[in-house]
Design an enzyme around this catalytic site. Structure first.
Site, PDB file in Angstrom:
ATOM      1  CB  VAL A   1      -0.958  -0.011   1.205  1.00  0.00           C
ATOM      2  CG1 VAL A   1      -1.704   1.323   1.319  1.00  0.00           C
ATOM      3  CG2 VAL A   1      -1.954  -1.156   1.080  1.00  0.00           C
ATOM      4  CB  ALA A   2       4.021   2.084   1.771  1.00  0.00           C
TER       5      ALA A   2
ATOM      6  CD  GLU B   1      -1.504   5.915   0.073  1.00  0.00           C
ATOM      7  OE1 GLU B   1      -0.546   6.638  -0.257  1.00  0.00           O
ATOM      8  OE2 GLU B   1      -1.382   4.943   0.835  1.00  0.00           O
TER       9      GLU B   1
ATOM     10  CG  ASP C   1     -12.653  23.248 -42.879  1.00  0.00           C
ATOM     11  OD1 ASP C   1     -12.557  22.699 -43.987  1.00  0.00           O
ATOM     12  OD2 ASP C   1     -13.475  24.146 -42.636  1.00  0.00           O
TER      13      ASP C   1
ATOM     14  CG  ASP D   1     -15.778  26.223 -39.674  1.00  0.00           C
ATOM     15  OD1 ASP D   1     -15.594  25.242 -40.423  1.00  0.00           O
ATOM     16  OD2 ASP D   1     -15.781  27.401 -40.084  1.00  0.00           O
TER      17      ASP D   1
ATOM     18  CG  ASP E   1     -14.781  20.627 -40.700  1.00  0.00           C
ATOM     19  OD1 ASP E   1     -14.345  20.171 -41.767  1.00  0.00           O
ATOM     20  OD2 ASP E   1     -14.962  21.831 -40.499  1.00  0.00           O
TER      21      ASP E   1
ATOM     22  CG  ASN F   1       4.666   6.729  -2.628  1.00  0.00           C
ATOM     23  OD1 ASN F   1       4.613   7.949  -2.741  1.00  0.00           O
ATOM     24  ND2 ASN F   1       3.666   6.032  -2.116  1.00  0.00           N
TER      25      ASN F   1
ATOM     26  CD  GLU G   1       6.292   7.135   1.817  1.00  0.00           C
ATOM     27  OE1 GLU G   1       5.381   6.287   1.904  1.00  0.00           O
ATOM     28  OE2 GLU G   1       6.101   8.308   1.447  1.00  0.00           O
TER      29      GLU G   1
ATOM     30  CG  ASN H   1       2.330   7.863   1.122  1.00  0.00           C
ATOM     31  OD1 ASN H   1       3.492   8.230   0.932  1.00  0.00           O
ATOM     32  ND2 ASN H   1       1.987   6.587   1.186  1.00  0.00           N
TER      33      ASN H   1
ATOM     34  CG  ASP I   1       4.964  12.731  -0.354  1.00  0.00           C
ATOM     35  OD1 ASP I   1       5.884  13.324   0.236  1.00  0.00           O
ATOM     36  OD2 ASP I   1       5.008  11.534  -0.680  1.00  0.00           O
TER      37      ASP I   1
END
Length: 995
Positions: free
Chosen positions: A335-336, A340, A382, A710, A714, A776, A779, A816, A820
Site C-alpha cells: 500500500v505504501a 494515494e 479545415d 467548424d 468536419d 514512495n 518509504e 503520502n 507529499d
C-alpha cells in the site's frame, strides 16, 4: 443516398381507383424509395413531386402534413439522451489509478479485520481502518473536483451555443405559411429567400438568381449557384446544383424546392450517423496513466512476495501470528508503494490547466484532453473559417494600364491601394481602378453594415458582392460614384454569369449609364471598347487576348475573377435606349428581358481578383507549430488550386505545391493511403468520409492527430481525432458537440498556445510523478531494509518476538497524503521551460515514466532509505552509528525517538527531493526560486511536521516525541544529502549526454 434513378412506374399512383389503405401503403413505399434508394438530383422535378404526392402549386394540406409528421417524425437530428448527473459523477471513478487505490483500500481493510480478529487480549490496535477511510475520502474529493471542472466546461460550451432559426416558410393549403422547422415533412414545398437557412434537403423546381452558401457542409467558400434542371450524371455533394441541403443558407435570389429528406434522412443526418459510428478513444495521457497503474500494480505484487520470502528466510515463521504479522507487513509495504494522492493531484493539475487554457479562449471539455494537444504531432485543419477568415476579399485589381493590390483582409473597410512592386500608384492607374470598383459596387446587391460591437461588420447578400463593396470603401470609389441612383436591373443568373444595372447620374442632367459585372470571359464578349488613361477607345484583339491571359494567370493563383464594364447611354429615358422595345403606350414591359439591347457595346474597365484570405495570425502559428515538430495538414472541400495557394501562403507547403483530391483518395488502398498521408499536407474536394479516412490513416502511422473544424462536414473527423477542436463562434452545434476542445475566439493561433500549455502540463506531470514515486519508493525501501536489517540497526529488541517495523503506518500515511501533496501540487504549476516549443512532440511509444526516470526514482529511493535508517540507527542502542547518550533510555523510548527521527528525516528528504525533481538533467539551483508555490508548499509541509512533533495529542496519534535542537541539525543534514546525491547524478548524466 446512392445514384439510382426513380423508376416512374414505381411512382405512379391512381388514387381514384385504390382503397385508402392501399394508397397509403404505395405512397409510403414511394416516399421511402425516394428518401433512401434514389438520387433526386438525377430525377425530373415533376417525377419527384409525383413520388411524394404533392402539387408544387399548392403544397400539402394541413391534414396531410400532420399525417406525414406522425409517420416520418419531426425534422430534427437524433441526439443521444443526456447523461444523468449521478452517472457523470460515477464516471470520475473509471480510472485505473482509482482502481489501484480501491484495491489498496480493500487490502488495507482486510488486513485491519485480520489484525483485529487475531489481536492478543488487551493489545492496542487501530479502532478504525484509518488507511481505508482516508483513501476513500480522497477518491471522493477527487471525483468531486473532476465532476465540477467538467460541469463548468459543459456550461461554457452551452453558453457558446447559438440559437438556430426555429421557423421556415413553406407552401401549404395554397398559401405561404411560416411554421416551426421541426414540423417540416417530406413533400413540403420550401419557399426560400435571401437570408433564409435551408431547413431540410430538397429538390429545386424553381429558382431565380439563387445562390446558397454551403461552406458548413462542403467546405466550399464561395456560394453555389442553383438551378432546377435535372443533372445528367451523379455528382459530388458540392456540385448538385438542383439540390438544397439542410443547414446551408441563401445568400441571393429566391427558390422553391420539394422536401426530399428531413431529420436524420438529410445529408447532415448522414454525418450524424457517421458520428455515432466513431467511438470516443482514450487520450494518450489516459493510456499512459493506465500503463503507470499497471506497472504500479505489478510492483505492489512483487513487493509483497519479496517481503514474505525475505521474512521467511531471515526470521522464519514459528507460529500463525508470525505469518499474520508478515502478511500485514507485506500488505502495508504494498500500500505504501501506491501514491494515494496521485489521482487527486493529477485531477487538480489538469483542472488548473483547463482554467489557464480558458483564459486563452480554449475551452476543454474533458480534463484528460488538456495534455493531449501538447502531444500532437499533426494538426489537421479545415480551411474555410479556420485557416481563412471565411470573408471574401478583393486583393487584386487589374486595369488596362496596370495592376494594384488592396491591403486589408475581411469585411472591415480598412486598407489601401498599393502597386505590386511597391512603387507609387500612377494617377491613370488609380483612376481606372476607381472606375472598375465603382462599376462593381453599383452592379451589386450586397450590403455592408457595422455590427453591434464596435469594429465588427455584418454582411447582407452574397459575400463575393460584398467584397466589391468593401473594396470600393477602401479606395473611396463608393463616394466618387455616390451620385448614381439605380433605376433598373438585369439580375445575375447562373446561365448569364453576369449582372447589369442602369443608374441615373444626378450630376449630369440625369443621364443613364449601364454598369455590369460578371465572369470576365463572358462579359468581355459583350465589350467592343476599353477605358484607358481616362479615355474610351476601340477594344483590339490584342487587348482581348491580354485580358484573357490575365484571367488565366489570376485563376492559377487561386483568385476568383470578376470583370467590370460600363456603357454611357447619353439619354435620361429608358425608352430612348437604342434597341429597347416598348408597348403601344411607350412603356417598357420588362427590361430584364431586353439584355441584348442594354448589354451591347459595353466598355471594359478592368477586373478584380477575389479570395478568402488566410487569417493574418495563422502564418506565425503554423511556423511555430513547425518549430515544435508538428505538421500542419489542410483538409478542405474547396478547389485544389485555392487550397494549394492558401497552404503555400501560410507556409504549410512550398510554393507551387500540389493538393490531393478526394477522387484520388478513392482510388487508393490502405497502404497507398498511408504513404500519401505521410507525404501530402493539402487535401481538396474531399467529403466527410475522406476527412475521417485521412485522420485514421495518420493515427495508424503512430501520430497523435488533432483535427480542427467548424462545419458539419468536419464533425466525424473532429470526433475521431485524438483531440478534436471546434470553432466556438462559427462552429456548428454538431461539431462543437463532437469536439474535445472549443476555441472561443475561432483563432488558429490559440491552438498553438494550447499546445504550449499542454506540453507544459505534461512536463509538470512528469515532475510530480518523479517526485511522488521516488518518495514512495524511498518509504518502501526504508521499511523493507529496516525490517530485514533490524538486528544490525538496533531496531529490533533482542528480547522481543515477531516483526518490528521502523515506521508506523500512520506516519507513512501522513507523508503520502499531506506532506507529499502540497509540493506535488506546486510542481503541477511549475513555470514552463523556454525550450518547450523547440522540442519534437513525444511519440506514442514514449512513456510518461521512461527508463531514465525509473533510474531516478530507484536511485533517489535508495538514498532516502539509507539516510533515514542512518538517522534512526544513531538513536538506537546496538546500532552501527549509535549515539551513546541514548543508552540510558529503554528500548521502547529509543524506538519512539528513532521513529520520530526517521519520520522527520524522510519528510525533509522528500522536500529536498521536490526541489531536485523539477528536472532530470538541469541543476536544481537553476531557477531555484522561480516557483513561489513550491516554496510555499515546502513551508507548509515543514509547519505540518512541526505540529506532529510538538503538539501533544498528535504525538500520541503518530507515535512521535519532541526532538532537541541538535536532532534537527542531524535531520536536515542527512536529508540534504538527497539533494547532493541528485546533483552528483545529474552531473554524470549531463557529461554522458554531451558525449
Amino acid at each position: 443516398m446512392d445514384d439510382r434513378i426513380i423508376d416512374p412506374s414505381a411512382l405512379s399512383r391512381e388514387p381514384h381507383v385504390e382503397p385508402e389503405d392501399a394508397k397509403e401503403t404505395q405512397e409510403v413505399k414511394a416516399q421511402q424509395a425516394l428518401l433512401n434508394d434514389v438520387d433526386p438530383s438525377l430525377t425530373d422535378a415533376d417525377q419527384v413531386a409525383q413520388a411524394l404526392n404533392v402539387d408544387p402549386r399548392t403544397g400539402l394540406s394541413s391534414e396531410e402534413a400532420k399525417r406525414r409528421l406522425d409517420k416520418f417524425g419531426p425534422n430534427e437530428l437524433a441526439s443521444a439522451p443526456p447523461v444523468p448527473k449521478w452517472k457523470k459523477f460515477l464516471q470520475q471513478f473509471q480510472d485505473p489509478l482509482v482502481y489501484l487505490l480501491l484495491a489498496a483500500t480493500a487490502i488495507s481493510l482486510v488486513a485491519w479485520i485480520i489484525e483485529k480478529v487475531n489481536a492478543a487480549p488487551g493489545a492496542e490496535g487501530e479502532a478504525l481502518p484509518f488507511d481505508s477511510i482516508v483513501i476513500v475520502l480522497i477518491l471522493i474529493v477527487n471525483a468531486i473536483l473532476g465532476y465540477m471542472q467538467e460541469a463548468k466546461a459543459e456550461e461554457a460550451v452551452n453558453a457558446l451555443s447559438e440559437m438556430t432559426a426555429p421557423t421556415s416558410n413553406v407552401l401549404r393549403n395554397g398559401r405561404v405559411e411560416r411554421i416551426n422547422t421541426t414540423d417540416i415533412v417530406p413533400g413540403d414545398i420550401l419557399v426560400l429567400g435571401e437570408g433564409d437557412t435551408v431547413p431540410a434537403d430538397g429538390r429545386l423546381f424553381a429558382a431565380a438568381s439563387l445562390r446558397i452558401a454551403e461552406a458548413s457542409l462542403t467546405g466550399e467558400s464561395v456560394p453555389v449557384g442553383k438551378k432546377p434542371e435535372t443533372l445528367e450524371k451523379a455528382k459530388a455533394l458540392g456540385d448538385r446544383s438542383n439540390m438544397v441541403f439542410n443547414g446551408t443558407s441563401v445568400t441571393q435570389g429566391t427558390g422553391r424546392a420539394i422536401v426530399t429528406g428531413t431529420g436524420m434522412n438529410t445529408q447532415v443526418g448522414k454525418i450524424a450517423d457517421l458520428l455515432q459510428s466513431t467511438e470516443d478513444d482514450t487520450t494518450p495521457l489516459q493510456k499512459e496513466m493506465n500503463h503507470v497503474s499497471k506497472i504500479l500494480g505489478i510492483a505492489v505484487c512483487i513487493i509483497a512476495v519479496v517481503v514474505l520470502v525475505a521474512l521467511a528466510v531471515l526470521e522464519g515463521f514459528h507460529s500463525v501470528h508470525d505469518v499474520i504479522d508478515s502478511l500485514l507487513l507485506a500488505v502495508s509495504l504494498a500500500v505504501a508503494a501506491v501514491p494515494e494522492g496521485l489521482a487527486a493531484i493529477l485531477t487538480v493539475v489538469l483542472a488548473l490547466g483547463v482554467q489557464r487554457m480558458a483564459a486563452h479562449h480554449a475551452i476543454v471539455k474533458k480534463l484528460h484532453s488538456v495534455e493531449t494537444l501538447g502531444s500532437a504531432s499533426v494538426i489537421c485543419s479545415d480551411k474555410t473559417g479556420t485557416l481563412t477568415r471565411n470573408e471574401m476579399t478583393v486583393e487584386r485589381v487589374v486595369v488596362p494600364s496596370g495592376e494594384v493590390e488592396l491591403t486589408g483582409t475581411g469585411y472591415a473597410p480598412e486598407g489601401d491601394m498599393v502597386s505590386i512592386d511597391g512603387s507609387a500608384v500612377p494617377e491613370n492607374v488609380a483612376n481606372e481602378v476607381l472606375a472598375t470598383l465603382g462599376a462593381g459596387t453599383l452592379a451589386n446587391d450586397g450590403e455592408l453594415r457595422e455590427g453591434e460591437k464596435p469594429g465588427t461588420w455584418e454582411i447582407v447578400g452574397d459575400p463575393t458582392e460584398v467584397s466589391l463593396v468593401v473594396a470600393a470603401r477602401k479606395t473611396h470609389a463608393d463616394k466618387k460614384f455616390a451620385h448614381f441612383d439605380r433605376v433598373a436591373e438585369i439580375p445575375f443568373t447562373s446561365e448569364r454569369k453576369r449582372m447589369s444595372v442602369i443608374a441615373r447620374n444626378a450630376t449630369d442632367a440625369g443621364k443613364l449609364t449601364v454598369f455590369a459585372k460578371g465572369a470576365p470571359d463572358v462579359l468581355l464578349s459583350y465589350c467592343d471598347r476599353i477605358y484607358v488613361n481616362g479615355a474610351i477607345r476601340k477594344l483590339t484583339e490584342g487587348d482581348r487576348q491580354d485580358i484573357l491571359d490575365t484571367v488565366e494567370r489570376l485563376s492559377r493563383e487561386a483568385y476568383r475573377t470578376l470583370g467590370e464594364a460600363f456603357r454611357p447611354l447619353e439619354t435620361d429615358s429608358l425608352a430612348q435606349i437604342p434597341g429597347i422595345r416598348t408597348n403601344s403606350a411607350g412603356e417598357i414591359s420588362d427590361i430584364s428581358e431586353q439584355a441584348e439591347a442594354i448589354e451591347a457595346h459595353l466598355v471594359w474597365c478592368g477586373m478584380v481578383g477575389i479570395i478568402d484570405p488566410p487569417r493574418t495570425e495563422v502564418r506565425d502559428a503554423v511556423a511555430e507549430a513547425h518549430r515544435a515538430g508538428m505538421r500542419t495538414v489542410m483538409i478542405t472541400g474547396d478547389h485544389p488550386l485555392t487550397a494549394a495557394r492558401i497552404a503555400s501562403d501560410l507556409g504549410i507547403i512550398e510554393q507551387g505545391g500540389k493538393a490531393l483530391t478526394g477522387d484520388e483518395l478513392d482510388t487508393m488502398d490502405e497502404a497507398q493511403l498511408d504513404k500519401a498521408t505521410s507525404e501530402v499536407s493539402v487535401y481538396a474536394r474531399v467529403a466527410p468520409e475522406h476527412k475521417l479516412k485521412i485522420v485514421e490513416s495518420l493515427q495508424r502511422q503512430g501520430n497523435i492527430a488533432a483535427m480542427t473544424g467548424d462545419g458539419v462536414n468536419d464533425a466525424p473527423a473532429v470526433k475521431s481525432a485524438d483531440i478534436g477542436v471546434a470553432m466556438g463562434i462559427t462552429g456548428t452545434e454538431v461539431t462543437k458537440q463532437s469536439a474535445k476542445m472549443i476555441l472561443a475566439d475561432d483563432n488558429f493561433s490559440t491552438i498553438v498556445a494550447a499546445v504550449r500549455e499542454g506540453r507544459g502540463i505534461f512536463d509538470n506531470i512528469r515532475k510530480f510523478l518523479r517526485y511522488l514515486l521516488s518518495s514512495n519508493v524511498g518509504e518502501v525501501f526504508t521499511v523493507f531494509f529496516g525490517v530485514v536489517l533490524a538486528g544490525w540497526l538496533g531496531i529490533k529488541n533482542p528480547e522481543s518476538v515477531g516483526v518490528t517495523v521502523p515506521l508506523l503506518a500512520t506516519q507513512l500515511l501522513w507523508i503520502n497524503l499531506l506532506t507529499d501533496a502540497a509540493p506535488a501540487l506546486a510542481m503541477g504549476v511549475d513555470p514552463m521551460t523556454e525550450d518547450v516549443m523547440n522540442r519534437k512532440p513525444r511519440k506514442l511509444t514514449d512513456r510518461v515514466i521512461d527508463g531514465a526516470m525509473w533510474g531516478d526514482i530507484i536511485y533517489i529511493g535508495i538514498i532516502m532509505a539509507i539516510v533515514t535508517l542512518i538517522g534512526m540507527d544513531m538513536h538506537l542502542t546496538g546500532g552501527l552509528f549509535t549515539d551513546r547518550s541514548v543508552d540510558a533510555m529503554g528500548h521502547d523510548a529509543q524506538m519512539v525517538e528513532a521513529r520520530t527521527m526517521g519520520f522527520t528525516i524522510l519528510v525533509f528528504a522528500q522536500l529536498f527531493n521536490a526541489i531536485a525533481s523539477r528536472s532530470h538533467l538541469q541543476s536544481a539551483f537553476v531557477g531555484l526560486f522561480s516557483n513561489k508555490w513550491l516554496w510555499g508548499a515546502i513551508g507548509l509541509s515543514i509547519v505540518l511536521q512541526l505540529f506532529v512533533i510538538y503538539v501533544p495529542f498528535l504525538n500520541t496519534a503518530f507515535g512521535t516525541t519532541p526532538l532537541p535542537p541538535m536532532a534537527w541539525l542531524e535531520c536536515i543534514g542527512l536529508a540534504f544529502f538527497v539533494l547532493v546525491a541528485s546533483e552528483v547524478r545529474k552531473v554524470f548524466l549531463r557529461m554522458r549526454a554531451k558525449k
